[in-house]
Design a protein around this motif. Structure first.
Motif, mmCIF file in Angstrom:
data_model
loop_
_atom_site.group_PDB
_atom_site.id
_atom_site.type_symbol
_atom_site.label_atom_id
_atom_site.label_comp_id
_atom_site.label_asym_id
_atom_site.label_seq_id
_atom_site.Cartn_x
_atom_site.Cartn_y
_atom_site.Cartn_z
ATOM 1 N N ASP B 383 -23.807 -28.653 -16.722
ATOM 2 C CA ASP B 383 -24.680 -27.428 -17.391
ATOM 3 C C ASP B 383 -26.187 -27.743 -17.683
ATOM 4 O OD1 ASP B 383 -22.134 -26.381 -17.242
ATOM 5 O OD2 ASP B 383 -21.350 -26.354 -18.678
ATOM 6 N N GLN B 384 -26.307 -29.135 -18.341
ATOM 7 C CA GLN B 384 -27.805 -29.188 -18.996
ATOM 8 C C GLN B 384 -28.726 -28.901 -17.850
ATOM 9 O OE1 GLN B 384 -28.580 -30.373 -22.252
ATOM 10 N NE2 GLN B 384 -30.839 -30.241 -21.243
ATOM 11 N N ILE B 385 -28.505 -29.854 -16.853
ATOM 12 C CA ILE B 385 -29.256 -29.797 -15.289
ATOM 13 C C ILE B 385 -29.918 -28.495 -15.132
ATOM 14 C CG2 ILE B 385 -29.451 -30.376 -12.582
ATOM 15 C CD1 ILE B 385 -28.029 -32.813 -13.297
ATOM 16 N N ASP B 386 -28.389 -27.803 -14.784
ATOM 17 C CA ASP B 386 -28.984 -25.474 -14.771
ATOM 18 C C ASP B 386 -29.813 -25.668 -16.072
ATOM 19 O OD1 ASP B 386 -26.917 -26.272 -12.697
ATOM 20 O OD2 ASP B 386 -25.174 -25.470 -13.378
ATOM 21 N N ASP B 387 -29.530 -25.932 -16.832
ATOM 22 C CA ASP B 387 -30.282 -25.344 -17.989
ATOM 23 C C ASP B 387 -31.741 -25.652 -18.076
ATOM 24 O OD1 ASP B 387 -28.059 -23.987 -19.246
ATOM 25 O OD2 ASP B 387 -28.865 -25.305 -21.127
ATOM 26 N N GLN B 398 -43.450 -17.949 -14.426
ATOM 27 C CA GLN B 398 -45.042 -17.322 -15.516
ATOM 28 C C GLN B 398 -46.244 -17.539 -14.453
ATOM 29 O OE1 GLN B 398 -44.384 -19.365 -19.071
ATOM 30 N NE2 GLN B 398 -43.167 -17.595 -19.758
ATOM 31 N N GLN B 399 -46.279 -18.857 -13.213
ATOM 32 C CA GLN B 399 -47.003 -18.986 -12.944
ATOM 33 C C GLN B 399 -47.155 -18.005 -11.355
ATOM 34 O OE1 GLN B 399 -47.127 -23.256 -12.811
ATOM 35 N NE2 GLN B 399 -46.313 -23.459 -14.551
ATOM 36 N N GLY B 400 -46.128 -17.460 -11.340
ATOM 37 C CA GLY B 400 -46.290 -17.148 -9.750
ATOM 38 C C GLY B 400 -45.467 -16.796 -9.064
ATOM 39 N N LEU B 401 -45.077 -18.136 -8.973
ATOM 40 C CA LEU B 401 -43.784 -18.757 -7.965
ATOM 41 C C LEU B 401 -42.445 -18.308 -8.454
ATOM 42 C CD1 LEU B 401 -44.741 -22.105 -8.065
ATOM 43 C CD2 LEU B 401 -45.251 -21.216 -6.672
ATOM 44 N N SER B 402 -41.417 -19.327 -7.635
ATOM 45 C CA SER B 402 -40.918 -19.310 -8.410
ATOM 46 C C SER B 402 -39.317 -20.371 -7.774
ATOM 47 C CB SER B 402 -38.953 -17.954 -7.038
ATOM 48 O OG SER B 402 -39.800 -18.052 -6.244
ATOM 49 N N LEU B 403 -38.443 -20.835 -8.097
ATOM 50 C CA LEU B 403 -37.944 -21.993 -7.964
ATOM 51 C C LEU B 403 -37.956 -22.225 -6.080
ATOM 52 C CD1 LEU B 403 -36.726 -24.274 -9.251
ATOM 53 C CD2 LEU B 403 -34.545 -23.559 -9.618
ATOM 54 N N GLU B 404 -37.176 -21.163 -5.468
ATOM 55 C CA GLU B 404 -36.864 -20.836 -4.146
ATOM 56 C C GLU B 404 -39.139 -22.137 -3.491
ATOM 57 O OE1 GLU B 404 -35.856 -18.035 -5.368
ATOM 58 O OE2 GLU B 404 -34.677 -18.998 -5.475
ATOM 59 N N MET B 405 -39.321 -21.345 -4.226
ATOM 60 C CA MET B 405 -40.830 -21.485 -3.693
ATOM 61 C C MET B 405 -41.157 -23.046 -3.743
ATOM 62 S SD MET B 405 -43.011 -17.794 -4.384
ATOM 63 C CE MET B 405 -44.545 -18.437 -3.310
ATOM 64 N N LEU B 410 -42.163 -29.068 -2.422
ATOM 65 C CA LEU B 410 -42.203 -29.993 -1.642
ATOM 66 C C LEU B 410 -40.677 -29.954 -1.213
ATOM 67 C CD1 LEU B 410 -41.323 -30.111 -5.700
ATOM 68 C CD2 LEU B 410 -43.160 -31.235 -4.557
ATOM 69 N N ASN B 411 -40.189 -29.412 -0.305
ATOM 70 C CA ASN B 411 -39.741 -29.980 0.699
ATOM 71 C C ASN B 411 -37.850 -30.712 0.471
ATOM 72 O OD1 ASN B 411 -39.196 -29.756 3.625
ATOM 73 N ND2 ASN B 411 -40.037 -31.059 4.190
ATOM 74 N N LYS B 412 -37.471 -29.667 -0.514
ATOM 75 C CA LYS B 412 -36.627 -30.408 -1.571
ATOM 76 C C LYS B 412 -35.274 -29.611 -0.858
ATOM 77 C CE LYS B 412 -38.119 -33.923 -3.644
ATOM 78 N NZ LYS B 412 -38.204 -34.569 -5.860
ATOM 79 N N THR B 413 -34.098 -29.544 -1.039
ATOM 80 C CA THR B 413 -33.498 -28.257 -1.918
ATOM 81 C C THR B 413 -33.314 -28.861 -3.310
ATOM 82 O OG1 THR B 413 -31.524 -30.466 -1.516
ATOM 83 C CG2 THR B 413 -32.288 -29.552 0.430
ATOM 84 N N ARG B 414 -32.193 -27.561 -3.540
ATOM 85 C CA ARG B 414 -31.811 -27.544 -5.319
ATOM 86 C C ARG B 414 -31.199 -28.977 -5.475
ATOM 87 N NH1 ARG B 414 -31.449 -23.656 -9.004
ATOM 88 N NH2 ARG B 414 -29.592 -24.201 -10.708
ATOM 89 N N ASP B 415 -30.462 -29.489 -4.566
ATOM 90 C CA ASP B 415 -29.677 -30.762 -5.355
ATOM 91 C C ASP B 415 -30.379 -31.717 -5.144
ATOM 92 O OD1 ASP B 415 -27.689 -29.232 -4.745
ATOM 93 O OD2 ASP B 415 -26.448 -30.024 -2.902
ATOM 94 N N ASP B 420 -33.718 -35.182 -9.400
ATOM 95 C CA ASP B 420 -34.458 -35.813 -9.922
ATOM 96 C C ASP B 420 -34.490 -35.534 -11.474
ATOM 97 O OD1 ASP B 420 -35.346 -36.236 -7.537
ATOM 98 O OD2 ASP B 420 -37.087 -34.612 -7.563
ATOM 99 N N TYR B 421 -33.924 -34.796 -11.891
ATOM 100 C CA TYR B 421 -33.258 -34.075 -13.365
ATOM 101 C C TYR B 421 -32.822 -34.943 -13.921
ATOM 102 C CZ TYR B 421 -36.875 -30.375 -13.341
ATOM 103 O OH TYR B 421 -38.033 -29.624 -13.388
ATOM 104 N N ARG B 422 -31.616 -35.055 -13.475
ATOM 105 C CA ARG B 422 -30.267 -36.138 -13.519
ATOM 106 C C ARG B 422 -30.683 -36.857 -14.456
ATOM 107 N NH1 ARG B 422 -24.793 -36.261 -12.440
ATOM 108 N NH2 ARG B 422 -23.878 -37.885 -13.369
#
Lengths: 98, 524
Positions: B383-387, B398-405, B410-415, B420-422
């Motif tokens: 949940d924390q990671i999701d947040d 806000q910078q005109g990007l999105s998580l997908e972009m 970075l050539n990485k998947t969401r996982d 990285d955030y874990r």
């Protein structure tokens, strides 16, 4: 008229809410039968096919359903013969399943 | 119903429930009754067809599946009630058997538990840095520079001159011998073509900025870190300079931006303007200038420049001064240089105190976290990671990007990103759990008086009556946020007190076991 064979007498069981009620409350089973079959033929067919004892057979001819479209009339469903077969108490026909 | 509860790893409980077969039959009939209303079986009105008929129409398997699903949920609720488990989130059906007896196995994430341990014994040294006359002079000097008169010149640049530059810089890795190849990305086409093949290479960018004003200085306030000024001295307008700087490791006498510490950076700098700065004299007249509202006008530009240069000391100073000026306007009619010095000193001291308190309470909190025994289920981390990813997404938007972009960049998947955030997610989670428990145990509360004080402070800051501010806080959401923040502030205050060993004695009743087990993490 050629004689009806036993397997030609009974066309199919009629399974509806009403027939369902008849079979569960009155031990009566409903079939569609050949239009020219008589009660004796029906009794014989049911007794042999389902291995039960028949007490009474009532038959009726269900009228054809007609419809009209403009000036043309047509038959929606053909006339057919319905037979209600009363079985001896305690006996049942598995085909009706309930 | 036969229930077994066991605790497994990851702060999760496993419930094994055996259920009588009749329950399943009942559930099946329930399902059939519901299904009957929807299926149309010729010869029967809806909902009137017999059980067997429907089972034959819909299929035994489907009925069984639905029945088990319904039953599973029902049993789950009952099992939870019976076992007295306090779940953190929805449980998962782990296993299900119909033979020999109908058995459900659930895993349920448990509410986190925090045992703070002997947190009161945590002591951290408290060091409030002293504001020296030098610090004051430096701030004063920064002020001076803002007020400096600039005259454009085509002479070579000297120490103390201000330059307007386009700067492009890259990290150079050791095994990379691009060093001598330029990568200037200015607007002239022949330049870009000449080095075009290096444009899209994957060297990491450090600073890329056009029209950046920098002042050539040495020592602590040197732009871009040590060495830059030396390279830039003597440039003239229109000149293009390329050089590399190898930054020392952080922790040596100079403050190094953590991003570049110990790395080599290749700079390509194009000079657009050279300006001589004439500093105004330090006297009462100079001080008086900062007593006028007009003096604010050239603030924003200077502040921006300071921030870009990435020097924390510079960054802070102009802000402090803005406040100085604001306050001065109301209070002192005649304003001398000494007044200005005193004002600056006071501001610096307050700022230092705030900074120290912040890092200090941070330190105390980490120590307490290390001391505490914390148990939490894996779901909380997720949940924390999701947040965090959601926040990241918002920032990117806000910078005109999105998580997908961003992922594609970075050539990485969401996982991958989640991984990285874990670590930081776990750290934050632990901190918020401990903080929540601490607030609970220490009975930190926000009183109405605190809220009023906060309102009064805001009112003074924005120069509007308290009632006006109060109007803004009518929204329950905003009010809650504010209360939460105040609570957090108070908690941090308490942390400072604990670390210094000055925390007040707690009233006894809170130390009972009840308050320790019923922890709810109230904030993050």
């Amino acid at each position: 008229m050629p004689e009806l064979h036993m397997y030609e007498v009974i066309r199919r069981p009629v399974i509806t809410e009403k027939s369902n009620r008849l079979s569960s409350e009155l031990n009566q089973y409903v079939f569609e039968v050949a239009l020219n079959a008589n009660k004796i033929q029906i009794r014989e067919a049911v007794e042999v096919l389902f291995d039960v004892e028949v007490i009474k057979v009532n038959t009726m001819i269900m009228p054809a359903k007609r419809g009209t479209r403009g000036r043309k009339s047509y038959i929606r469903s053909q006339a057919w013969k319905k037979a209600i077969v009363t079985l001896k108490e305690g006996q049942q026909i598995k085909l009706f399943d309930v | 119903m036969n229930l077994q509860t066991e605790h497994i790893e990851n702060h999760t409980a496993r419930l094994t429930v055996e259920v009588e077969m009749e329950r399943l039959e009942k559930a099946k009939q329930e399902v059939v009754r519901k299904v009957a209303k929807q299926v149309n079986i010729p010869g029967f009105r809806k909902g009137k067809a017999p059980y067997q008929m429907i089972v034959r129409y819909v299929g035994e398997q489907n009925i069984l599946q639905d029945a088990l699903e319904d039953l599973g949920q029902e049993i789950y609720r009952e099992a939870l009630n019976q076992s007295g488990i306090n779940p953190y989130g929805p449980g998962a059906l782990q296993d299900m058997k119909t033979e020999p007896t109908l058995t459900f196995v659930y895993t349920v994430p448990l509410q986190p538990t925090v045992d703070l341990g002997d947190y009161r014994s945590v002591r951290v040294d408290y060091n409030l840095p002293e504001i020296t006359a030098d610090d004051v002079e430096r701030s004063l000097h920064a002020l001076q520079e803002q007020a400096a008169e600039a005259t454009e010149t085509d002479q070579p640049a000297q120490l103390g001159d201000r330059l307007l530059i386009d700067v492009h810089s890259f990290f150079v890795s050791e095994d990379d011998d691009h060093d001598d190849e330029a990568d200037e990305d200015n607007d002239e086409h022949d330049e870009t073509d000449e080095y075009g093949d290096h444009h899209e290479d994957d060297r990491e960018h450090y600073i890329h900025q056009h029209d950046l004003p920098v002042t050539l200085k040495q020592g602590k306030l040197e732009p871009m870190g040590p060495g830059f000024t030396d390279h830039m001295i003597g440039v003239t307008v229109g000149e293009l300079r390329q050089f590399t700087i190898t930054y020392p490791q952080a922790g040596e006498e100079q403050e190094i931006n953590a991003e570049v510490a110990g790395k080599t950076v290749e700079f390509n700098v194009k000079v657009k303007k050279v300006e001589n700065l004439t500093l105004p004299e330090l006297n009462d007249a100079f001080a008086a200038k900062f007593n006028e509202p007009d003096s604010l006008s050239d603030e924003p530009e200077a502040t921006e420049a300071a921030v870009v240069e990435g020097e924390t000391s510079l960054e802070a100073a102009p802000n402090a001064e803005a406040e100085v000026i604001a306050e001065v306007n109301e209070t002192t009619p005649s304003f001398t240089l000494d007044d200005l010095r005193a004002r600056i000193r006071k501001e610096l001291e307050e700022e230092a105190l705030e900074n120290v308190n912040q890092s200090y309470s941070d330190q105390v909190l980490s120590d307490i976290v290390n001391l505490a025994t914390i148990a939490y289920p894996e779901e909380m981390v997720q949940d924390q990671i999701d947040d965090m990813l959601k926040t990241l997404d918002q920032q990117l938007r806000q910078q005109g990007l999105s998580l997908e972009m961003y992922q594609r960049l970075l050539n990485k998947t969401r996982d991958d990103i989640a991984m990285d955030y874990r670590e930081s997610a776990i750290r934050m989670l632990k901190r918020s759990l401990v903080l929540g428990e601490l607030i609970n145990v220490e009975q930190v509360r926000v009183e109405q008086a605190d809220f009023e004080a906060h309102l009064a402070r805001l009112a003074k800051q924005f120069n509007i009556p308290v009632e006006g501010i109060r109007g803004m806080f009518n929204n329950a959401n905003i009010q809650n946020n504010t209360l939460n923040r105040l609570l957090q502030d108070k908690a941090f205050e308490r942390l400072v007190a604990i670390g210094k060993g000055e925390a007040p004695e707690l009233p006894l009743p809170t130390q009972t076991d009840d308050s320790q087990t019923e922890t709810n993490p109230s904030e993050s």
